[in-house]
Write a protein that holds these residues in place. Structure first.
Motif, mmCIF file in Angstrom:
data_model
loop_
_atom_site.group_PDB
_atom_site.id
_atom_site.type_symbol
_atom_site.label_atom_id
_atom_site.label_comp_id
_atom_site.label_asym_id
_atom_site.label_seq_id
_atom_site.Cartn_x
_atom_site.Cartn_y
_atom_site.Cartn_z
ATOM 1 N N LYS A 271 25.800 37.510 60.550
ATOM 2 C CA LYS A 271 26.501 38.271 61.579
ATOM 3 C C LYS A 271 25.555 38.602 62.735
ATOM 4 C CE LYS A 271 29.444 42.336 62.235
ATOM 5 N NZ LYS A 271 30.014 43.538 61.587
ATOM 6 N N ASP A 272 25.966 38.204 63.941
ATOM 7 C CA ASP A 272 25.184 38.458 65.164
ATOM 8 C C ASP A 272 23.799 37.819 65.107
ATOM 9 O OD1 ASP A 272 27.294 40.038 66.176
ATOM 10 O OD2 ASP A 272 26.537 41.798 65.110
ATOM 11 N N GLN A 273 23.668 36.732 64.347
ATOM 12 C CA GLN A 273 22.388 36.045 64.254
ATOM 13 C C GLN A 273 22.435 34.714 65.009
ATOM 14 O OE1 GLN A 273 19.571 37.322 62.876
ATOM 15 N NE2 GLN A 273 20.840 39.165 62.657
ATOM 16 N N PRO A 274 21.386 34.364 65.721
ATOM 17 C CA PRO A 274 21.364 33.093 66.450
ATOM 18 C C PRO A 274 21.610 31.909 65.517
ATOM 19 C CG PRO A 274 19.486 34.471 67.055
ATOM 20 C CD PRO A 274 20.131 35.125 65.877
ATOM 21 N N GLY A 275 22.449 31.004 65.962
ATOM 22 C CA GLY A 275 22.727 29.806 65.182
ATOM 23 C C GLY A 275 23.864 29.942 64.188
ATOM 24 N N PHE A 276 24.432 31.172 64.062
ATOM 25 C CA PHE A 276 25.490 31.385 63.075
ATOM 26 C C PHE A 276 26.644 32.184 63.668
ATOM 27 C CE2 PHE A 276 21.550 30.975 60.610
ATOM 28 C CZ PHE A 276 21.897 29.924 59.765
ATOM 29 N N GLN A 277 27.755 32.187 62.959
ATOM 30 C CA GLN A 277 28.900 33.016 63.302
ATOM 31 C C GLN A 277 29.468 33.607 62.029
ATOM 32 O OE1 GLN A 277 32.457 30.666 64.524
ATOM 33 N NE2 GLN A 277 31.187 28.853 64.160
ATOM 34 N N PHE A 278 30.119 34.759 62.173
ATOM 35 C CA PHE A 278 30.674 35.477 61.022
ATOM 36 C C PHE A 278 32.088 35.925 61.382
ATOM 37 C CE2 PHE A 278 31.300 39.442 58.556
ATOM 38 C CZ PHE A 278 31.125 38.939 57.277
ATOM 39 N N LEU A 279 33.081 35.524 60.571
ATOM 40 C CA LEU A 279 34.476 35.830 60.856
ATOM 41 C C LEU A 279 35.107 36.580 59.680
ATOM 42 C CD1 LEU A 279 35.621 32.352 62.263
ATOM 43 C CD2 LEU A 279 34.928 34.365 63.572
ATOM 44 N N VAL A 280 35.909 37.584 59.994
ATOM 45 C CA VAL A 280 36.605 38.375 58.974
ATOM 46 C C VAL A 280 38.104 38.168 59.129
ATOM 47 C CG1 VAL A 280 37.046 40.690 58.077
ATOM 48 C CG2 VAL A 280 34.763 40.095 58.930
ATOM 49 N N GLY A 281 38.765 37.806 58.044
ATOM 50 C CA GLY A 281 40.203 37.561 58.073
ATOM 51 C C GLY A 281 40.996 38.830 57.851
ATOM 52 N N PRO A 282 42.323 38.733 57.958
ATOM 53 C CA PRO A 282 43.199 39.895 57.776
ATOM 54 C C PRO A 282 43.378 40.235 56.306
ATOM 55 C CG PRO A 282 44.496 37.936 58.145
ATOM 56 C CD PRO A 282 43.052 37.515 58.281
ATOM 57 N N SER A 283 43.981 41.377 56.044
ATOM 58 C CA SER A 283 44.284 41.777 54.662
ATOM 59 C C SER A 283 45.710 42.301 54.601
ATOM 60 C CB SER A 283 43.302 42.842 54.162
ATOM 61 O OG SER A 283 43.298 43.971 55.017
ATOM 62 N N GLY A 284 46.619 41.548 55.194
ATOM 63 C CA GLY A 284 48.007 41.984 55.230
ATOM 64 C C GLY A 284 48.924 41.172 54.357
ATOM 65 N N ALA A 285 48.626 39.899 54.178
ATOM 66 C CA ALA A 285 49.542 39.034 53.426
ATOM 67 C C ALA A 285 49.345 39.179 51.923
ATOM 68 C CB ALA A 285 49.356 37.581 53.840
ATOM 69 N N GLN A 286 48.100 39.144 51.474
ATOM 70 C CA GLN A 286 47.871 39.242 50.046
ATOM 71 C C GLN A 286 47.909 40.700 49.608
ATOM 72 O OE1 GLN A 286 43.690 38.451 48.880
ATOM 73 N NE2 GLN A 286 43.324 38.180 51.056
ATOM 74 N N THR A 287 48.161 40.902 48.338
ATOM 75 C CA THR A 287 48.114 42.252 47.798
ATOM 76 C C THR A 287 46.666 42.715 47.698
ATOM 77 O OG1 THR A 287 48.017 41.388 45.546
ATOM 78 C CG2 THR A 287 50.188 41.931 46.414
ATOM 79 N N SER A 288 46.504 44.012 47.504
ATOM 80 C CA SER A 288 45.184 44.536 47.193
ATOM 81 C C SER A 288 44.776 44.055 45.803
ATOM 82 C CB SER A 288 45.196 46.063 47.244
ATOM 83 O OG SER A 288 45.559 46.522 48.531
ATOM 84 N N PHE A 289 43.473 44.043 45.548
ATOM 85 C CA PHE A 289 42.996 43.701 44.213
ATOM 86 C C PHE A 289 43.344 44.871 43.305
ATOM 87 C CE2 PHE A 289 39.450 43.413 41.043
ATOM 88 C CZ PHE A 289 39.920 42.269 40.421
ATOM 89 N N THR A 290 44.128 44.597 42.274
ATOM 90 C CA THR A 290 44.792 45.646 41.503
ATOM 91 C C THR A 290 44.713 45.374 40.011
ATOM 92 O OG1 THR A 290 46.368 46.039 43.308
ATOM 93 C CG2 THR A 290 47.049 46.752 41.124
ATOM 94 N N LEU A 291 44.575 46.432 39.246
ATOM 95 C CA LEU A 291 44.726 46.339 37.797
ATOM 96 C C LEU A 291 46.198 46.533 37.478
ATOM 97 C CD1 LEU A 291 41.704 48.506 36.536
ATOM 98 C CD2 LEU A 291 41.783 46.032 36.934
ATOM 99 N N ASN A 292 46.854 45.481 36.995
ATOM 100 C CA ASN A 292 48.262 45.548 36.613
ATOM 101 C C ASN A 292 48.332 45.847 35.119
ATOM 102 O OD1 ASN A 292 49.773 44.364 39.146
ATOM 103 N ND2 ASN A 292 47.957 43.113 38.825
ATOM 104 N N ILE A 293 48.984 46.935 34.780
ATOM 105 C CA ILE A 293 49.005 47.412 33.398
ATOM 106 C C ILE A 293 50.311 47.029 32.715
ATOM 107 C CG2 ILE A 293 48.862 49.453 31.911
ATOM 108 C CD1 ILE A 293 47.323 50.851 34.170
ATOM 109 N N ASN A 294 50.213 46.406 31.558
ATOM 110 C CA ASN A 294 51.396 46.110 30.759
ATOM 111 C C ASN A 294 51.775 47.382 30.007
ATOM 112 O OD1 ASN A 294 53.374 45.227 29.015
ATOM 113 N ND2 ASN A 294 52.296 43.359 28.409
ATOM 114 N N TYR A 295 52.714 48.113 30.578
ATOM 115 C CA TYR A 295 53.060 49.431 30.055
ATOM 116 C C TYR A 295 54.041 49.366 28.891
ATOM 117 C CZ TYR A 295 56.929 48.661 33.361
ATOM 118 O OH TYR A 295 57.992 48.130 34.064
#
Length: 543
Positions: A271-295
């Protein structure tokens, strides 16, 4: 039209960050794209299956999207756009969709793309006799009628507010009917897995890489693509590099051109280093990382046990410790950039060990064994997290281990992490015997996400008769709701019920992060996936 109505009314927040990020990333590169060259992309995980209809592994779609197109596309502003279908109309009752298809499109195996091919794909996926995971996206699909080679009519059993989202999904990507009839070997990839995409799947070396070559005839790019012709690159190699240090080192030394899954401690290298680029994608389409409990399985049948598990650890501190501020702590399984995210859940649960201990005392887990774990009737308070090895990435196992340690220390809860196989998980899902499944889920439509995670057609399907009928009602009504405000109320209520009853424990809001040489142009993220887009628009600047 229902589709138009939804897009006029739908909130656009989910895609704002995405659009701005791409605009900023591209501002420095005003050169004209140039054709030719080869690119090497280092990814964290190897696909367990390359068949889009069967894969449940989000990282597999980074590879698959290069050779599989969808019927329609989803732009960064949330609108649905042409792709293999040029246009479509929806009946007033929302149960009939007429599509006009592109002419002159061919599959990689030489077969023509036409209405018969679309019908074959949809019928094939819908048929429960054909093993796939995409069928849950077609719950309302009843039949299709070929009007002409370039016209097809889809009939639904009920209105489905998510159908266009489903048809834009890679999970319903169009595969050559000839390939689909070849059987399970499609999971192994290779030239037999024929799509219509900008690259042809040339070869796959297990444990090492995938080789892709340009589809020189490609002239049917999605409506959001700046490049409407063939890919610029002649060839692309996608290498499987699970070790963080190996990926970062390979990019730093110039051995590869792009990596995903950048370790938080490695961000400063690019990030912000010569010779490189750094890109961050969105977090709207996928769900959050979640523990799904079989209740439906003890001791998780007791809401007090589930709520203690939910509140017994400081998830915010753990997420900050593992990810160093590069991701956000989650409050719902719906991503925070999704317009249907229930923001009112923020701060309403978690990090309350005193309450968690009181709940477990009330539930009768009052005795401690020699290791300090709670017991009841001689049995330790234990629930297992089964995490399939092919899906482990981005230090998610480390985060679960942190939750595990805090629950043991704070409330005497034995949360056991077991790294299992994809086969183990498939069998447990089929029988409903899984206990906790950690995951993110792909669909951008919030109702689909809820259905896939906690709905009666989701992970709990095998034991849905024991499930929460009110939760199922909310989700099913949201799937049919064509009024945006009504749908938002239903989705909000479902999210709240799932969190209040601790059917889920959201951990963090995931997003993809790319690092690349600064000579790589055109990198982007697909809005429908939240993941890196295909390499169709990527090109290499002269050094």
């Amino acid at each position: 039209m229902i589709a138009t109505f939804l897009h006029q009314r739908a909130p656009r927040l989910a895609f704002a960050t995405f659009a701005v990020a791409l605009a900023s990333a591209g501002a420095a590169h005003a050169e004209q794209p140039r054709s030719g060259g080869e690119l090497t992309f280092g990814v964290t995980t190897e696909p367990a299956c390359f068949n889009p209809h069967r894969s449940e592994q989000q990282n597999s779609f980074i590879v698959i999207r290069n050779f599989i197109d969808s019927l329609i596309a989803k732009g960064a502003d949330g609108r649905f756009l042409p792709w293999l279908a040029k246009e479509w109309t929806v009946s007033p009752d929302g149960k009939t969709y007429d599509f006009k298809l592109r002419d002159g499109v061919t599959f990689h195996d030489g077969a023509p793309f036409d209405a018969e091919a679309v019908k074959f794909n949809l019928d094939f996926v819908k048929n429960p006799a054909n093993t796939n995971s995409a069928g849950q996206l077609l719950l309302a699909y009843q039949s299709s009628e070929v009007i002409s080679p370039t016209e097809i009519r889809l009939t639904l059993s009920r209105p489905d507010s998510t159908l266009l989202e489903s048809l834009a999904s890679i999970r319903l990507g169009i595969v050559s009917p000839k390939a689909l009839q070849s059987g399970d070997r499609l999971c192994s990839g290779g030239p037999a897995l024929a799509g219509t995409g900008p690259f042809v799947f040339q070869s796959y070396t297990r444990g090492q890489s995938v080789q892709l070559v340009k589809n020189k005839d490609y002239a049917w790019a999605p409506g959001y693509a700046a490049n409407q012709g063939p890919a610029y690159l002649d060839k692309a190699t996608i290498r499987f590099l699970p070790e963080y240090s190996v990926r970062a080192g390979a990019l730093s030394s110039g051995q590869i051109d792009v990596i995903e899954g950048v370790q938080p401690t490695d961000v400063s290298l690019f990030k912000d280093q010569p010779g490189f680029q750094f890109l961050v994608g969105p977090s709207g389409a996928q769900t959050s990382f979640t523990l799904n409990i079989n209740y439906t399985i003890p001791p998780a049948t007791d809401v007090r046990v589930r709520q203690a598990l939910r509140d017994g650890a400081d998830i915010g501190a753990l997420v900050e410790s593992v990810y160093l501020g590069t991701v956000r702590r989650a409050w719902s399984n719906i991503g925070p950039e999704n317009p249907f995210y229930n923001k009112a859940l923020e701060g309403t649960w978690g990090n309350d060990a005193a309450r968690a201990n009181a709940l477990l005392d009330e539930a009768g887990w009052t005795v401690r064994d020699a290791e300090g774990f709670r017991t009841k009737d001689g049995k330790r308070l234990t629930i297992e997290v089964g995490y399939p090895q092919p899906f482990v990435r981005d230090n998610r196992d480390v985060l679960i281990q942190g939750v595990q340690a805090q629950l043991r220390k704070n409330i005497g809860f034995d949360l056991r992490l077991r790294i299992n196989t994809a086969g183990d998980w498939a069998q447990q899902k089929e029988k409903g015997t899984w206990t906790i499944y950690p995951n993110t889920y792909l669909p951008a439509d919030a109702a689909q996400e809820l259905q896939g995670n906690i709905g009666e057609q989701g992970f709990i399907k095998a034991v849905a008769d024991k499930g929460d009928k009110e939760l199922f009602r909310l989700i099913n009504e949201a799937l049919q709701a064509t009024d945006v405000e009504a749908k938002k109320q239903l989705v909000d209520a479902a999210q709240k019920l799932a969190v209040d009853q601790a059917y889920i424990v959201p951990l963090f809001s995931a997003n993809y992060q790319l690092a690349a040489k600064d000579t790589v142009r055109g990198l982007s993220f697909e809005a429908q996936l939240d993941s890196p887009a295909s390499l169709h628009g990527v090109w290499l600047a002269s050094q």
